[in-house]
Design a protein around this motif. Sequence first.
Motif, PDB file in Angstrom:
ATOM      1  N   THR A   1      43.495  36.856  53.231  1.00  0.00           N
ATOM      2  CA  THR A   1      44.372  37.898  52.485  1.00  0.00           C
ATOM      3  C   THR A   1      43.759  38.592  51.333  1.00  0.00           C
ATOM      4  O   THR A   1      43.145  38.168  50.666  1.00  0.00           O
ATOM      5  CB  THR A   1      45.628  36.900  51.874  1.00  0.00           C
ATOM      6  OG1 THR A   1      46.237  36.249  52.986  1.00  0.00           O
ATOM      7  CG2 THR A   1      46.558  37.796  51.165  1.00  0.00           C
ATOM      8  N   ILE A   2      43.858  39.869  51.311  1.00  0.00           N
ATOM      9  CA  ILE A   2      43.351  40.921  50.347  1.00  0.00           C
ATOM     10  C   ILE A   2      44.401  41.205  49.544  1.00  0.00           C
ATOM     11  O   ILE A   2      45.187  42.131  49.845  1.00  0.00           O
ATOM     12  CB  ILE A   2      42.668  42.084  51.119  1.00  0.00           C
ATOM     13  CG1 ILE A   2      41.555  41.482  52.137  1.00  0.00           C
ATOM     14  CG2 ILE A   2      41.922  42.774  50.038  1.00  0.00           C
ATOM     15  CD1 ILE A   2      40.629  40.913  51.830  1.00  0.00           C
ATOM     16  N   GLY A   3      44.622  40.606  48.264  1.00  0.00           N
ATOM     17  CA  GLY A   3      45.554  40.661  47.445  1.00  0.00           C
ATOM     18  C   GLY A   3      45.116  41.975  46.530  1.00  0.00           C
ATOM     19  O   GLY A   3      45.989  42.548  45.682  1.00  0.00           O
ATOM     20  N   ALA A   4      44.094  42.460  46.212  1.00  0.00           N
ATOM     21  CA  ALA A   4      43.312  43.274  45.242  1.00  0.00           C
ATOM     22  C   ALA A   4      44.232  44.611  45.550  1.00  0.00           C
ATOM     23  O   ALA A   4      44.468  45.166  46.524  1.00  0.00           O
ATOM     24  CB  ALA A   4      42.115  43.594  45.298  1.00  0.00           C
ATOM     25  N   THR A   5      44.458  45.399  44.265  1.00  0.00           N
ATOM     26  CA  THR A   5      45.261  46.605  44.579  1.00  0.00           C
ATOM     27  C   THR A   5      44.306  47.947  44.413  1.00  0.00           C
ATOM     28  O   THR A   5      44.889  48.810  44.459  1.00  0.00           O
ATOM     29  CB  THR A   5      46.557  46.716  43.569  1.00  0.00           C
ATOM     30  OG1 THR A   5      46.155  46.548  42.335  1.00  0.00           O
ATOM     31  CG2 THR A   5      47.557  45.754  44.097  1.00  0.00           C
ATOM     32  N   ASP A   6      42.872  47.704  43.914  1.00  0.00           N
ATOM     33  CA  ASP A   6      42.231  48.922  43.503  1.00  0.00           C
ATOM     34  C   ASP A   6      41.302  48.902  44.705  1.00  0.00           C
ATOM     35  O   ASP A   6      40.727  47.880  45.490  1.00  0.00           O
ATOM     36  CB  ASP A   6      41.423  48.645  42.338  1.00  0.00           C
ATOM     37  CG  ASP A   6      40.690  47.559  42.164  1.00  0.00           C
ATOM     38  OD1 ASP A   6      39.417  47.738  42.398  1.00  0.00           O
ATOM     39  OD2 ASP A   6      40.873  46.468  41.884  1.00  0.00           O
ATOM     40  N   ARG A   7      40.823  49.968  44.953  1.00  0.00           N
ATOM     41  CA  ARG A   7      39.967  49.982  46.340  1.00  0.00           C
ATOM     42  C   ARG A   7      38.446  49.318  46.277  1.00  0.00           C
ATOM     43  O   ARG A   7      38.185  48.514  47.160  1.00  0.00           O
ATOM     44  CB  ARG A   7      39.508  51.601  46.584  1.00  0.00           C
ATOM     45  CG  ARG A   7      40.606  52.430  47.109  1.00  0.00           C
ATOM     46  CD  ARG A   7      40.216  53.942  47.207  1.00  0.00           C
ATOM     47  NE  ARG A   7      40.533  54.545  45.949  1.00  0.00           N
ATOM     48  CZ  ARG A   7      40.101  55.991  45.467  1.00  0.00           C
ATOM     49  NH1 ARG A   7      39.855  56.581  46.418  1.00  0.00           N
ATOM     50  NH2 ARG A   7      40.643  56.403  44.460  1.00  0.00           N
ATOM     51  N   ALA A   8      37.826  49.351  45.269  1.00  0.00           N
ATOM     52  CA  ALA A   8      36.663  48.538  45.037  1.00  0.00           C
ATOM     53  C   ALA A   8      36.876  47.162  45.177  1.00  0.00           C
ATOM     54  O   ALA A   8      35.978  46.539  45.634  1.00  0.00           O
ATOM     55  CB  ALA A   8      36.112  48.945  43.765  1.00  0.00           C
ATOM     56  N   SER A   9      37.784  46.668  44.317  1.00  0.00           N
ATOM     57  CA  SER A   9      37.970  45.085  44.640  1.00  0.00           C
ATOM     58  C   SER A   9      38.246  44.744  46.008  1.00  0.00           C
ATOM     59  O   SER A   9      37.959  43.724  46.472  1.00  0.00           O
ATOM     60  CB  SER A   9      38.998  44.679  43.455  1.00  0.00           C
ATOM     61  OG  SER A   9      38.515  44.954  42.171  1.00  0.00           O
ATOM     62  N   ALA A  10      39.095  45.435  46.725  1.00  0.00           N
ATOM     63  CA  ALA A  10      39.747  45.275  48.130  1.00  0.00           C
ATOM     64  C   ALA A  10      38.617  45.248  48.972  1.00  0.00           C
ATOM     65  O   ALA A  10      38.545  44.384  49.921  1.00  0.00           O
ATOM     66  CB  ALA A  10      40.917  46.132  48.257  1.00  0.00           C
ATOM     67  N   ALA A  11      37.980  46.162  48.962  1.00  0.00           N
ATOM     68  CA  ALA A  11      36.467  46.623  49.833  1.00  0.00           C
ATOM     69  C   ALA A  11      35.576  45.100  49.411  1.00  0.00           C
ATOM     70  O   ALA A  11      35.099  44.578  50.476  1.00  0.00           O
ATOM     71  CB  ALA A  11      35.900  47.621  49.557  1.00  0.00           C
TER      72      ALA A  11
END
Length: 340
Positions: free
Chosen positions: A131-141
């Motif tokens: 599960t990818i919970g990060a809402t900013d692109r860098a953290s999600a990637a």
Amino acid sequence: MDVALEPVTHRLRTPLRTSYGEVTERGMYELTITTADGITGRGEAAPLEPYDGVPLDVVGAALERYAEVLSNDRGRTGPQLLDACREVADLPQALAAVDLALWDAAGVRAGRPICELLTDDPLDAVPVNATIGATDRASAAEAAAAAAEAGFECVKVKVGVGDDVARVAAVRRAVGDAVAVRLDANGAWTVDEAVDAIEALAADGALELVEEPVSGIAELRAVRERVPVRIAMDETVAVHGAIASAAADAVCLKVSRAGGISALLAQAALVRATGAEAYVASTFDGPLGIAAALHCAAALKVELPCGLATLGMFEGGGAVDAGLVVRHGRLMVPTGPGLL
């Protein structure tokens, strides 16, 4: 039968933002029963009010009433005890704790894991998504790349919470073509919004499926008819029941929402009878809830990745200590007697 009830709180390492709000901690209850012959069974009640609308204190009150029923079991069987509790308070999230504890005790008494009580040939490991919970692109990637490196073959991204297109594109670039991308909107959109969003999100590459883009049977069916992506039902099951699965390609089942192992298996049979595919996830449950869902998925031989690799999102983890270990994108089914 002796009964003990304990409140437990798990804090998330990083708050999880969803369309229904931000989740920072998980409050739940652990129920322990000890039978007259000294067998112990444990269960878990894990409501998530922003998701299922059930307050934790309401579940606690139901469990206190159940404790009186269980303490005066009068030789009743497990199903009879569960029915007696249901007569007192028909609350699935609370009944799940009783059902899990009874199954756990049955497994301990038999000296076998619960999945082996459910079927003769269960899976020994269940595919799971990250599960990818990060809402900013860098953290999600970054999180997606770590999941791919760990061997996950599917990542699930929460959408309906911000810059979805750019974030999903970043995740896709991070994992490459070998990892499936699943989206979960938690019913954030209207039908037209969902169609537009899914078309935009799928423009850069294939999507495995989209969970609950809208809420409601008619709404899900309308989206499904207009997009070339598989649609999965989640929250709508709580309102309309598993028969609503005829409006979706797949249905996400949850132990807490169903009311335990017994009820989830019945829902899975109904889902499959409508032609939809069943898979299992949690509402960020504790180890007992995850273990119960894992035994169900193993017995059902679920093929879609399940949303059960979530214990690592808690502070202190707990997955390894509970014996719930993910290896190469698969969650190993406990081999000890009972749940764990």
